[in-house]
Design a protein around this motif. Structure first.
Motif, PDB file in Angstrom:
ATOM      1  N   LEU A   8       0.816  -1.210   0.000  1.00 26.41           N
ATOM      2  CA  LEU A   8       0.000   0.000   0.000  1.00 26.41           C
ATOM      3  C   LEU A   8       0.847   1.256   0.000  1.00 26.41           C
ATOM      4  N   TYR A   9       0.303   2.288  -0.640  1.00 22.41           N
ATOM      5  CA  TYR A   9       0.945   3.593  -0.661  1.00 22.41           C
ATOM      6  C   TYR A   9       0.976   4.155   0.756  1.00 22.41           C
ATOM      7  N   PRO A  10       2.116   4.679   1.207  1.00 21.87           N
ATOM      8  CA  PRO A  10       2.210   5.218   2.572  1.00 21.87           C
ATOM      9  C   PRO A  10       1.532   6.574   2.695  1.00 21.87           C
ATOM     10  N   ALA A  11       0.215   6.576   2.887  1.00 24.26           N
ATOM     11  CA  ALA A  11      -0.548   7.816   2.959  1.00 24.26           C
ATOM     12  C   ALA A  11      -0.101   8.661   4.150  1.00 24.26           C
ATOM     13  N   ALA A  12      -0.016   9.986   3.921  1.00 22.74           N
ATOM     14  CA  ALA A  12       0.412  10.899   4.984  1.00 22.74           C
ATOM     15  C   ALA A  12      -0.665  11.050   6.058  1.00 22.74           C
ATOM     16  N   LYS A 106      -2.652  22.228  -0.558  1.00 27.16           N
ATOM     17  CA  LYS A 106      -2.981  21.876   0.824  1.00 27.16           C
ATOM     18  C   LYS A 106      -3.925  22.939   1.372  1.00 27.16           C
ATOM     19  N   TYR A 107      -5.077  22.489   1.870  1.00 28.70           N
ATOM     20  CA  TYR A 107      -6.033  23.439   2.426  1.00 28.70           C
ATOM     21  C   TYR A 107      -7.036  22.678   3.296  1.00 28.70           C
ATOM     22  N   PRO A 108      -7.634  23.357   4.276  1.00 25.51           N
ATOM     23  CA  PRO A 108      -8.607  22.693   5.147  1.00 25.51           C
ATOM     24  C   PRO A 108      -9.789  22.165   4.341  1.00 25.51           C
ATOM     25  N   GLY A 109     -10.198  20.937   4.647  1.00 25.55           N
ATOM     26  CA  GLY A 109     -11.356  20.364   3.986  1.00 25.55           C
ATOM     27  C   GLY A 109     -11.055  19.662   2.674  1.00 25.55           C
ATOM     28  N   LYS A 110      -9.782  19.607   2.268  1.00 26.37           N
ATOM     29  CA  LYS A 110      -9.452  18.941   1.013  1.00 26.37           C
ATOM     30  C   LYS A 110      -9.744  17.443   1.123  1.00 26.37           C
ATOM     31  N   THR A 111     -10.450  16.909   0.115  1.00 27.67           N
ATOM     32  CA  THR A 111     -10.677  15.467   0.068  1.00 27.67           C
ATOM     33  C   THR A 111      -9.360  14.770  -0.225  1.00 27.67           C
ATOM     34  N   ASN A 112      -9.061  13.730   0.524  1.00 26.79           N
ATOM     35  CA  ASN A 112      -7.827  12.984   0.312  1.00 26.79           C
ATOM     36  C   ASN A 112      -7.721  12.583  -1.155  1.00 26.79           C
TER      37      ASN A 112
END
Length: 343
Positions: A8-12, A106-112
């Motif tokens: 799996l991709y190492p999601a932040a 990068k911003y608040p509320g951004k969908t992954n």
């Protein structure tokens, strides 16, 4: 049987990373419907201290199978088991541009961005021609596109896309970002922006991009298009030709901070927004096209959303694996997705 493991991709994002194995298993099952040999015994296995999503097939994965699986949203690498050893499978992802197209903003509320890719994937695979996006451009519409994560994912795949968003700040942010990105990457393109008008009435703003996947393709006239309408979604879908959209994907409002302009008020209920906008959204879909929507189950129940899609004339995909995508985003948001096809 042939056995495989997906690293799996190492999601932040830690919360999303915790959900990734279960989401990948469900996504793999959707992909499996288009494989020459459907995956069996899908599960998880820890090898050398690393977690893998594993599966088996009756036949070795074909070149076409690998081309498809290379686009799994959380896929970092694919291996074939040979006894106790792992043999890397050479992946051939569809990506036409660098991943920073999706990750820089990068911003608040951004969908992954990994979830955005997952939602687009399972919707593309639910159309009447599930592998069409591997062979050429299809048209993607996001009628609540925010700052354009869906548009960027479609662009990464080399697809055409249209986005609609009411918030002028989101429109301005996307316009600034994408123009800067295209210039910095030296992507051959044209960009046209200005007021959005219909019947001499100003509706908002517009951005139209035409770009080539390569310099040679651009010179030959082989281009892709991104269109962004800064206006109400109900008004915006009237600007999209009937039956011109192959897949419609969107992340529905999670709460009262989202809305859509009506003549007399700002409608802040996601339920009302979807009910009012759905007929226009469905009108844009071609027969055999699919709609994929993610939403906060604390705001709208699954049965209620399914009924809304059914009333709009869509056939909802129910049961496994589509009942395996629910996951927690935060304490107030339990996100799920639903996909339906237009007959």
């Amino acid at each position: 049987m042939f056995d495989y493991g997906i690293l799996l991709y190492p999601a932040a994002n830690r919360v999303y990373a915790d959900s990734s194995p279960a989401l990948l298993r469900a996504e793999l099952a959707v992909f499996g419907e288009s494989l020459s040999s459907p995956p069996a015994d899908v599960g998880e296995r820890r090898i050398g201290g690393i977690d893998y999503v594993t599966f088996s097939t009756a036949q070795r994965l074909s070149e076409q199978d690998i081309a498809l699986l290379s686009n799994l949203s959380s896929r970092y690498a694919i291996f074939e088991f040979e006894g106790e050893l792992l043999r890397p499978v050479a992946v051939t992802p569809l990506e036409k541009f660098d991943s920073d197209l999706l990750t820089i903003q990068k911003y608040p509320g951004k969908t992954n961005e990994l979830f955005t890719k997952l939602l687009l994937n399972v919707t593309l695979l639910s159309t009447a021609d599930p592998t069409a996006f591997l062979r050429g451009p299809v048209h993607v519409l996001d009628p609540l596109c925010g700052r354009g994560t869906t548009l960027n994912q479609a662009m990464t795949y080399g697809l055409d896309a249209t986005g609609i968003e009411l918030d002028k700040k989101d429109f301005d942010a996307y316009e600034q970002f994408i123009k800067t990105w295209l210039r910095s990457k030296r992507v051959k393109h044209t960009a046209d922006s200005g007021q959005l008008r219909r019947d001499k009435v100003k509706l908002g703003s517009r951005l139209e991009l035409e770009f080539g996947l390569t310099k040679e393709a651009y010179k030959a006239g082989d281009t892709r298009r991104i269109t962004y309408y800064n206006c109400d979604t109900i008004t915006g879908t009237r600007l999209v030709k009937t039956g011109s959209v192959d897949v419609l994907v969107t992340d529905a409002p999670y709460g009262v901070q989202h809305g859509s302009h009506r003549p007399d008020e700002l409608a802040r209920s996601p339920r009302e927004l979807l009910r009012d906008a759905m007929p226009g959204w469905v009108r844009t879909l071609r027969p055999g096209g699919a709609l994929g929507i993610s939403w906060n189950t604390h705001v709208i129940k699954r049965d209620e959303l399914a009924a809304l899609l059914g009333e709009a004339g869509l056939e909802v995909r129910a049961g496994e694996p589509f009942d395996g995508f629910a996951h927690r985003v935060d304490q107030a948001i339990l996100r799920d997705l639903m996909v339906a096809r237009k007959p």
